[in-house]
Scaffold this motif. Structure first.
Motif, mmCIF file in Angstrom:
data_model
loop_
_atom_site.group_PDB
_atom_site.id
_atom_site.type_symbol
_atom_site.label_atom_id
_atom_site.label_comp_id
_atom_site.label_asym_id
_atom_site.label_seq_id
_atom_site.Cartn_x
_atom_site.Cartn_y
_atom_site.Cartn_z
ATOM 1 N N MET A 290 -1.644 4.438 20.494
ATOM 2 C CA MET A 290 -0.892 4.534 20.079
ATOM 3 C C MET A 290 -1.109 3.238 19.618
ATOM 4 S SD MET A 290 2.199 5.755 18.632
ATOM 5 C CE MET A 290 3.354 6.680 19.658
ATOM 6 N N VAL A 291 -1.221 3.181 18.203
ATOM 7 C CA VAL A 291 -1.150 1.689 17.508
ATOM 8 C C VAL A 291 0.025 1.668 16.117
ATOM 9 C CG1 VAL A 291 -3.876 1.700 17.794
ATOM 10 C CG2 VAL A 291 -3.058 2.516 16.031
ATOM 11 N N CYS A 292 -0.267 0.540 14.843
ATOM 12 C CA CYS A 292 0.490 0.074 14.672
ATOM 13 C C CYS A 292 0.000 -0.439 13.026
ATOM 14 C CB CYS A 292 1.635 -0.266 14.389
ATOM 15 S SG CYS A 292 0.786 -2.461 14.880
ATOM 16 N N HIS A 293 0.598 -0.332 11.811
ATOM 17 C CA HIS A 293 0.121 -1.085 10.969
ATOM 18 C C HIS A 293 0.706 -2.183 9.907
ATOM 19 C CE1 HIS A 293 -0.934 0.443 6.526
ATOM 20 N NE2 HIS A 293 0.325 -0.410 6.075
ATOM 21 N N THR A 294 -0.140 -3.346 10.153
ATOM 22 C CA THR A 294 0.304 -4.492 9.837
ATOM 23 C C THR A 294 -0.203 -4.677 8.641
ATOM 24 O OG1 THR A 294 -1.348 -5.316 10.985
ATOM 25 C CG2 THR A 294 0.830 -5.002 11.695
ATOM 26 N N VAL A 295 0.007 -5.401 7.461
ATOM 27 C CA VAL A 295 -0.273 -6.235 6.384
ATOM 28 C C VAL A 295 -0.419 -7.996 6.833
ATOM 29 C CG1 VAL A 295 -0.044 -6.910 3.790
ATOM 30 C CG2 VAL A 295 0.423 -4.419 4.871
ATOM 31 N N SER A 296 -1.988 -8.304 6.004
ATOM 32 C CA SER A 296 -2.080 -9.593 6.022
ATOM 33 C C SER A 296 -2.620 -10.028 5.093
ATOM 34 C CB SER A 296 -3.845 -9.749 7.407
ATOM 35 O OG SER A 296 -2.556 -9.837 8.295
ATOM 36 N N CYS A 297 -2.103 -9.104 3.319
ATOM 37 C CA CYS A 297 -2.367 -10.168 1.784
ATOM 38 C C CYS A 297 -1.574 -9.713 1.422
ATOM 39 C CB CYS A 297 -4.001 -8.761 1.750
ATOM 40 S SG CYS A 297 -3.232 -7.123 1.789
ATOM 41 N N GLY A 298 -0.495 -9.239 1.938
ATOM 42 C CA GLY A 298 0.729 -9.266 0.813
ATOM 43 C C GLY A 298 2.346 -10.000 0.979
ATOM 44 N N ALA A 299 3.245 -10.711 0.392
ATOM 45 C CA ALA A 299 4.034 -11.363 0.633
ATOM 46 C C ALA A 299 4.871 -11.447 -0.279
ATOM 47 C CB ALA A 299 3.267 -13.017 1.150
ATOM 48 N N TYR A 300 6.123 -11.013 0.182
ATOM 49 C CA TYR A 300 7.349 -11.014 0.100
ATOM 50 C C TYR A 300 8.526 -11.705 -0.172
ATOM 51 C CZ TYR A 300 5.487 -6.898 -0.304
ATOM 52 O OH TYR A 300 4.507 -4.686 -0.242
ATOM 53 N N GLU A 301 9.409 -12.292 -0.793
ATOM 54 C CA GLU A 301 10.454 -13.177 -0.145
ATOM 55 C C GLU A 301 11.427 -12.860 0.475
ATOM 56 O OE1 GLU A 301 11.265 -15.237 -4.976
ATOM 57 O OE2 GLU A 301 11.125 -12.848 -5.329
#
Length: 576
Positions: A290-301
């Motif tokens: 079991m793994v997950c999805h993360t993001v390291s290039c996008g950013a939201y206010e």
């Protein structure tokens, strides 16, 4: 015939200059170099290298191949009569190309300053050319520009792929999957099992609110809560699916692309952190990763850790640095609102090293997924407090991959850029389109699995976004998956938002027990087929050849041959 090189640059003042390169010949290898110092004064916007080695004419025997972009993968172009066409490949994709199957066959590899390189591919008045182009944006390069031309008379693209694979293993740190899997349990188990992704929730896209906060945040659609996820896992186990890697997408606050770079906690609307931890533990007891999805290039206010000072800065018309809004997503925004880009340096140093250990704390184990890092062009950052060149951004992306491997047991992403493949275990999909046609571009005669010929047996992959959920799609997508040696990728809610169906309109759903049953039946089809073919994940793809119209044969390093017949709609496997 004498080899001719012409190097032309455009300075940041707009002047066009011709430069004299250094040319070194050593047997069948010709290396062209432009020293870094020559490109610092004056500074250049672009530089292009034309060569008689990569020039052919209509009527010549053979063909050329080249990378295109994330949508089309590698294209083959025959030297017949074609209209005048100029095609610019995607910057910093796999920066190799070749002219094949004639006495002038040559393999081209951008060596120095590859982080700023792409190819210009042109058909003009019966002449075909492939020319490396470099984009400096008026900045000083990191290193000498160099391009290596290897003469390989009459070689096929399979020959060149094997040559490049050896280079990747000898000089770029790539290690065969078979060897790595012996040392890492998570990787071995991932290779034994198909991939299942579950998109748990998402906000509207295009977004109705570009500047989101906790008061104006659009509602999130809950597509799969933890209780439903438990049902899916139970049904998979009951139907005899023993091995799989389950990746949770949109499990964090606000769902998919909801509040990054904030990665946790799990959104309470899915059931909360404790329920999620219990589900992960149960899945692991049943034998699943079991793994997950993360993001390291996008950013939201809206993120609780959003910091404008840590965003990528680009120079505006006045030459001043300002936060970069990602051009590809700027029109409709993303689910989290205004799609800012996070600097590669701060993404690693400020966020990932603190946040990913906490994500690991949920119990996730396997090939952790960090979105897009092998699919996007690494961005320069002009913030004086954390400046990065494209090459330095590459290195930070590789650090992210290594961190994921150390924490979770492995790393996966999406896309066919190969600058970090020594640190990648699996690719979600190499490209988007399964079929290349003249309608997409007059230079496209057909697609070829060049990436797979190089990396199959090193990095696992699913061929295209269109081969996602292939058991519920047409025969063509199934056969393309087999031809390109894929690891199955099944997806609950691959389609989300208006027009966000790049993985196709046919999908898996879990809105009712009946939908879960139908979805798991489709997953079982992919599982059963993979059980028979998964041994090939540890083998190199040695040869790919077209035997006739719609008829292709793939040969693996253990002697297994798979013949795919698109006319008859079937395939055969011959074991040696």
């Amino acid at each position: 015939m004498k080899t001719v090189f012409t190097v032309t640059g455009v300075t940041r003042e707009g002047h066009t200059l011709t430069l004299q390169p250094s040319v070194c010949e050593n047997g069948n290898t010709v290396t062209v170099t432009i020293p870094r110092e020559r490109l610092c004064n004056p500074r250049f916007e672009t530089l292009i290298i034309h060569s008689s080695l990569t020039t052919a004419h209509a009527g010549d025997r053979g063909y050329m191949f080249f990378p295109t972009n994330f949508y089309y993968g590698f294209a083959l172009c025959r030297f017949d009569e074609k209209p005048n066409t100029l095609f610019r490949t995607w910057p910093t994709a796999t920066t190799v190309c070749g002219i094949c199957e004639n006495e002038n066959a040559v393999f081209v590899r951008v060596q120095g300053q590859a982080c700023d390189a792409r190819f210009y591919v042109e058909s003009k008045d019966g002449e075909y050319t492939i020319s490396p182009q470099f984009r400096f944006d008026g900045d000083e390069p990191d290193e000498d520009v160099s391009v290596v031309y290897t003469k390989m008379p009459n070689a096929t693209y399979s020959d060149m792929a094997r040559f490049y694979r050896q280079y990747q293993m000898d000089y770029k740190g790539c290690v065969p999957l078979k060897e790595r899997a012996r040392k890492r349990e998570a990787l071995r188990r991932a290779a034994e099992g198909m991939e299942l992704r579950v998109r748990m929730g998402w906000k509207p896209i295009p977004t109705p609110v570009r500047h989101q906060n906790l008061k104006n945040e659009p509602p999130m659609k809950v597509a799969c809560d933890v209780a439903t996820l438990n049902k899916i896992i139970d049904k998979m186990h009951k139907k005899g699916i023993k091995h799989a890697e389950i990746c949770l997408v949109g499990w964090g606050p606000g769902g998919h692309d909801g509040r990054f770079p904030q990665q946790y906690p799990s959104d309470e609307r899915f059931g909360g952190d404790e329920a999620l931890r219990e589900c992960i533990a149960k899945a692991q007891r049943l034998g699943y990763l079991m793994v997950c999805h993360t993001v390291s290039c996008g950013a939201y206010e809206i993120a609780n850790n959003f910091d404008r000072d840590l965003l990528t800065k680009k120079l505006n018309a006045n030459g001043d640095p300002e936060p970069y809004v990602r051009e590809h997503y700027i029109k409709g925004g993303l689910n989290g609102g205004e799609p800012y880009h996070l600097c590669a340096k701060t993404a690693y140093e400020h966020y990932a090293v603190k946040d990913l250990p906490k994500v690991r704390g949920y119990g996730f184990y396997g090939l952790h997924y960090i979105d897009e890092l092998t699919a996007i062009i690494p961005e320069k950052c002009y913030d004086k407090n954390h400046p990065v060149t494209r090459k330095q951004a590459w290195e930070y992306h590789r650090k992210l991959a290594r961190l994921a491997k150390d924490l979770f047991g492995g790393y996966q992403s999406e896309g066919y850029m190969d600058y970090m493949n020594s640190d990648v275990d699996a690719i979600l999909y190499i490209g988007v389109q399964s079929k290349l046609t003249h309608e997409q571009n007059p230079l496209f005669d057909e697609g070829i699995p060049f990436w797979q010929l190089v990396y199959h047996g090193i990095v696992m992959s699913n061929p295209t976004s269109q081969t996602v959920n292939y058991p519920v799609k047409d025969t063509y997508q199934h056969l393309k998956f087999i031809e390109y040696g894929g690891r199955p990728l099944m997806y609950f809610y691959s389609k989300f938002g208006d027009n966000h169906n790049w993985m196709g309109d046919l999908d898996l759903h879990c809105g009712s027990d009946e939908e879960i049953d139908a979805a798991v039946d489709a997953i079982k089809v992919a599982y059963d087929e993979y059980e028979k073919l998964k041994y090939l994940q540890y083998e190199f793809m040695e040869n790919h050849e077209k035997l006739g119209e719609g008829l292709y044969r793939v040969t693996y390093s253990d002697g297994t041959m798979i013949t795919v017949d698109y006319e008859k709609g079937n395939y055969t496997v011959e074991k040696k």
